[in-house]
Design an enzyme around this catalytic site. Structure first.
Site, mmCIF file in Angstrom:
data_model
loop_
_atom_site.group_PDB
_atom_site.id
_atom_site.type_symbol
_atom_site.label_atom_id
_atom_site.label_comp_id
_atom_site.label_asym_id
_atom_site.label_seq_id
_atom_site.Cartn_x
_atom_site.Cartn_y
_atom_site.Cartn_z
ATOM 1 N N GLN A 1 0.843 -1.194 0.000
ATOM 2 C CA GLN A 1 0.000 0.000 0.000
ATOM 3 C C GLN A 1 0.877 1.243 0.000
ATOM 4 O O GLN A 1 0.391 2.351 -0.132
ATOM 5 C CB GLN A 1 -0.869 0.027 1.266
ATOM 6 C CG GLN A 1 -1.841 -1.127 1.354
ATOM 7 C CD GLN A 1 -2.447 -1.190 2.749
ATOM 8 O OE1 GLN A 1 -3.485 -0.611 3.018
ATOM 9 N NE2 GLN A 1 -1.789 -1.889 3.650
ATOM 10 N N ASN A 2 2.181 1.016 0.185
ATOM 11 C CA ASN A 2 3.088 2.161 0.303
ATOM 12 C C ASN A 2 3.348 2.807 -1.051
ATOM 13 O O ASN A 2 3.430 2.124 -2.071
ATOM 14 C CB ASN A 2 4.413 1.721 0.930
ATOM 15 C CG ASN A 2 4.228 1.307 2.371
ATOM 16 O OD1 ASN A 2 3.187 1.593 2.958
ATOM 17 N ND2 ASN A 2 5.210 0.636 2.937
ATOM 18 N N HIS B 1 -1.478 1.267 -4.402
ATOM 19 C CA HIS B 1 -1.912 2.651 -4.170
ATOM 20 C C HIS B 1 -1.063 3.678 -4.919
ATOM 21 O O HIS B 1 -1.063 4.853 -4.565
ATOM 22 C CB HIS B 1 -1.894 2.973 -2.662
ATOM 23 C CG HIS B 1 -3.005 2.301 -1.915
ATOM 24 N ND1 HIS B 1 -3.042 2.202 -0.542
ATOM 25 C CD2 HIS B 1 -4.137 1.696 -2.353
ATOM 26 C CE1 HIS B 1 -4.144 1.567 -0.170
ATOM 27 N NE2 HIS B 1 -4.821 1.236 -1.249
ATOM 28 N N CYS C 1 2.465 18.999 -19.476
ATOM 29 C CA CYS C 1 2.452 17.539 -19.544
ATOM 30 C C CYS C 1 3.306 17.058 -20.726
ATOM 31 O O CYS C 1 3.217 17.618 -21.818
ATOM 32 C CB CYS C 1 1.004 17.091 -19.717
ATOM 33 S SG CYS C 1 0.863 15.360 -20.073
ATOM 34 N N THR D 1 0.595 -2.842 8.697
ATOM 35 C CA THR D 1 -0.563 -2.092 8.213
ATOM 36 C C THR D 1 -1.706 -2.205 9.208
ATOM 37 O O THR D 1 -1.913 -3.261 9.798
ATOM 38 C CB THR D 1 -1.013 -2.562 6.807
ATOM 39 O OG1 THR D 1 -2.266 -1.948 6.475
ATOM 40 C CG2 THR D 1 -1.140 -4.069 6.708
ATOM 41 N N SER D 2 -2.422 -1.103 9.358
ATOM 42 C CA SER D 2 -3.587 -1.142 10.235
ATOM 43 C C SER D 2 -4.751 -1.815 9.495
ATOM 44 O O SER D 2 -5.780 -2.099 10.097
ATOM 45 C CB SER D 2 -3.983 0.272 10.653
ATOM 46 O OG SER D 2 -4.268 1.050 9.512
ATOM 47 N N ASN E 1 2.879 -6.983 13.165
ATOM 48 C CA ASN E 1 2.684 -5.538 13.351
ATOM 49 C C ASN E 1 3.253 -5.120 14.704
ATOM 50 O O ASN E 1 3.444 -5.945 15.595
ATOM 51 C CB ASN E 1 1.183 -5.203 13.276
ATOM 52 C CG ASN E 1 0.928 -3.754 12.912
ATOM 53 O OD1 ASN E 1 1.351 -3.293 11.862
ATOM 54 N ND2 ASN E 1 0.259 -3.013 13.781
ATOM 55 N N GLU F 1 1.823 -3.515 17.012
ATOM 56 C CA GLU F 1 0.835 -3.687 18.088
ATOM 57 C C GLU F 1 -0.375 -4.385 17.494
ATOM 58 O O GLU F 1 -0.474 -4.519 16.277
ATOM 59 C CB GLU F 1 0.433 -2.304 18.626
ATOM 60 C CG GLU F 1 -0.123 -1.433 17.514
ATOM 61 C CD GLU F 1 -0.009 0.066 17.783
ATOM 62 O OE1 GLU F 1 0.509 0.442 18.841
ATOM 63 O OE2 GLU F 1 -0.450 0.827 16.926
ATOM 64 N N ALA G 1 9.075 -3.957 12.895
ATOM 65 C CA ALA G 1 9.244 -4.680 11.629
ATOM 66 C C ALA G 1 10.704 -5.036 11.366
ATOM 67 O O ALA G 1 10.999 -6.120 10.859
ATOM 68 C CB ALA G 1 8.687 -3.843 10.480
HETATM 69 P P1 NAD Z 1 -1.315 2.974 8.846
HETATM 70 O O1 NAD Z 1 -0.516 4.182 9.252
HETATM 71 O O2 NAD Z 1 -2.785 3.045 8.901
HETATM 72 O O3 NAD Z 1 -0.863 1.755 9.766
HETATM 73 C C1 NAD Z 1 0.505 1.530 10.036
HETATM 74 C C2 NAD Z 1 0.604 0.348 10.970
HETATM 75 O O4 NAD Z 1 1.981 0.065 11.128
HETATM 76 C C3 NAD Z 1 0.024 0.610 12.366
HETATM 77 O O5 NAD Z 1 -0.841 -0.462 12.725
HETATM 78 C C4 NAD Z 1 1.244 0.654 13.276
HETATM 79 O O6 NAD Z 1 1.005 0.065 14.544
HETATM 80 C C5 NAD Z 1 2.246 -0.173 12.496
HETATM 81 N N1 NAD Z 1 3.632 0.196 12.733
HETATM 82 C C6 NAD Z 1 4.141 1.427 13.024
HETATM 83 N N2 NAD Z 1 5.468 1.338 13.173
HETATM 84 C C7 NAD Z 1 5.805 0.039 12.981
HETATM 85 C C8 NAD Z 1 7.041 -0.663 13.034
HETATM 86 N N3 NAD Z 1 8.205 -0.066 13.293
HETATM 87 N N4 NAD Z 1 7.022 -2.007 12.798
HETATM 88 C C9 NAD Z 1 5.847 -2.649 12.527
HETATM 89 N N5 NAD Z 1 4.656 -2.030 12.489
HETATM 90 C C10 NAD Z 1 4.643 -0.695 12.701
HETATM 91 O O7 NAD Z 1 -0.796 2.591 7.416
HETATM 92 P P2 NAD Z 1 -1.458 1.715 6.262
HETATM 93 O O8 NAD Z 1 -2.253 0.626 6.872
HETATM 94 O O9 NAD Z 1 -0.340 1.380 5.342
HETATM 95 O O10 NAD Z 1 -2.487 2.699 5.522
HETATM 96 C C11 NAD Z 1 -2.075 4.015 5.222
HETATM 97 C C12 NAD Z 1 -2.260 4.494 3.802
HETATM 98 O O11 NAD Z 1 -1.450 5.681 3.697
HETATM 99 C C13 NAD Z 1 -1.742 3.558 2.746
HETATM 100 O O12 NAD Z 1 -2.770 3.396 1.839
HETATM 101 C C14 NAD Z 1 -0.549 4.285 2.073
HETATM 102 O O13 NAD Z 1 -0.783 4.455 0.691
HETATM 103 C C15 NAD Z 1 -0.474 5.643 2.680
HETATM 104 N N6 NAD Z 1 0.840 5.949 3.306
HETATM 105 C C16 NAD Z 1 1.988 5.471 2.734
HETATM 106 C C17 NAD Z 1 3.229 5.702 3.315
HETATM 107 C C18 NAD Z 1 4.464 5.156 2.648
HETATM 108 O O14 NAD Z 1 4.470 4.977 1.431
HETATM 109 N N7 NAD Z 1 5.533 4.825 3.396
HETATM 110 C C19 NAD Z 1 3.304 6.416 4.514
HETATM 111 C C20 NAD Z 1 2.103 6.904 5.097
HETATM 112 C C21 NAD Z 1 0.886 6.665 4.471
#
Ligand code: NAD
Length: 243
Positions: free
Chosen positions: A93-94, A111, A138, A179-180, A204, A206, A222
């Site tokens: 999703q990142n 995403h 563009c 991921t949450s 995760n 937590e 992680a």
């Molecule tokens: P989220 O922020 O909703 O959830 C992140 C999860 O990761 C949480 O449950 C948290 O407890 C856990 N977490 C935090 N630190 C951690 C660690 N060190 N080790 C293991 N787990 C850890 O993120 P999501 O579920 O990916 O949804 C967010 C949306 O936002 C995605 O669709 C994404 O596209 C976007 N997003 C992307 C990035 C990125 O590309 N790095 C960053 C922020 C948001």
């Protein structure tokens, strides 16, 4: 099930947290101090394009700083892809590029990608310059105002959904990492995997609102949890049976 042969892995912002990129929901529903509605919806973009371009230009700038590099969790998934006697597919999703920078080959960005932009007139996708906005012409239609970040915003359909669903239905093991899993449709991936007979495991920091849906849960950072888990998998110490 005899042994694990096909692994599908969903990753989220938590896998990149220890690389220095903020997660999403850890800050009371704000993304880098912005309301999601303002910077991650088509309505927010229509209302205030300047803010949205600025937000993604900042995210892109941050991602390309020398201190932002893949961490041991990204690296462990590359090790799994190389050494596992079967198939491994990462669905992330990142929007960062840390999986590919670590060397991951089998990877789907559901995403979108921060380092890409898209023409809204032709749907052509381009590598993004470090900065672009409503005044950038563009490359395909030469118009200004037609380029947008190649990011799936809330209310938009994620990319490659057919391929993702087929992979999940065909998996023996589904892992959800960092991921949450609150964002639909990623929130129901475990169900598609289960339908196909896969064991489901969450790794995760937590427990999450989704934790009890999984057959097993592992908690920790992680950068430690994923390398340990990958080593167990490669040793054959993860049973394919649903306990
Ligand atoms: P989220 O922020 O909703 O959830 C992140 C999860 O990761 C949480 O449950 C948290 O407890 C856990 N977490 C935090 N630190 C951690 C660690 N060190 N080790 C293991 N787990 C850890 O993120 P999501 O579920 O990916 O949804 C967010 C949306 O936002 C995605 O669709 C994404 O596209 C976007 N997003 C992307 C990035 C990125 O590309 N790095 C960053 C922020 C948001």
């Amino acid at each position: 099930m005899e042994s694990i042969k096909k692994i599908t892995i969903l990753t989220g912002a938590g896998i990149s947290a220890e690389s220095g990129i903020s997660t999403f929901r850890d800050q009371n529903g704000l993304w880098e101090n912005h309301e999601i509605e303002d910077v991650a919806t088509p309505e927010g973009f229509a209302r205030n394009p300047e803010l949205v371009y600025k937000f993604y230009n900042q995210r892109r700038f941050q991602l390309t700083q020398d201190n932002i590099v893949p961490n041991p969790a990204h690296e462990a998934l590359v090790k799994l892809e190389k050494e596992f006697d079967g198939s491994v597919l990462i669905i992330t999703q990142n929007v960062d590029d840390l999986h590919e920078r670590a060397g991951q080959e089998s990877l789907i960005h559901m995403h979108g990608e921060l380092l890409k932009m898209r023409c809204v007139a032709t749907n052509k996708i381009y590598k993004s310059p470090s900065f672009f906005d409503q005044d950038t012409a563009c490359p395909c239609c030469q118009e200004v105002g037609n380029l947008r970040p190649h990011i799936v915003w809330f209310g938009e359909m994620p990319f490659y959904m057919d391929k993702i669903q087929n992979a999940l239905l065909d998996s023996d093991l589904f892992l959800s990492i960092g991921t949450s899993a609150q964002v639909y449709p990623a929130s129901i991936f475990y169900r598609w995997a289960e339908q196909g007979g896969a064991k489901t495991i969450e790794l995760n920091l937590e427990s999450t609102a989704a934790s009890e849906r999984f057959n097993e849960n592992y908690q920790g950072r992680a950068s430690e949890l994923v390398p340990e888990f990958v080593d167990k998998l490669l040793r054959g110490d993860i049973s394919p049976e649903v306990s």
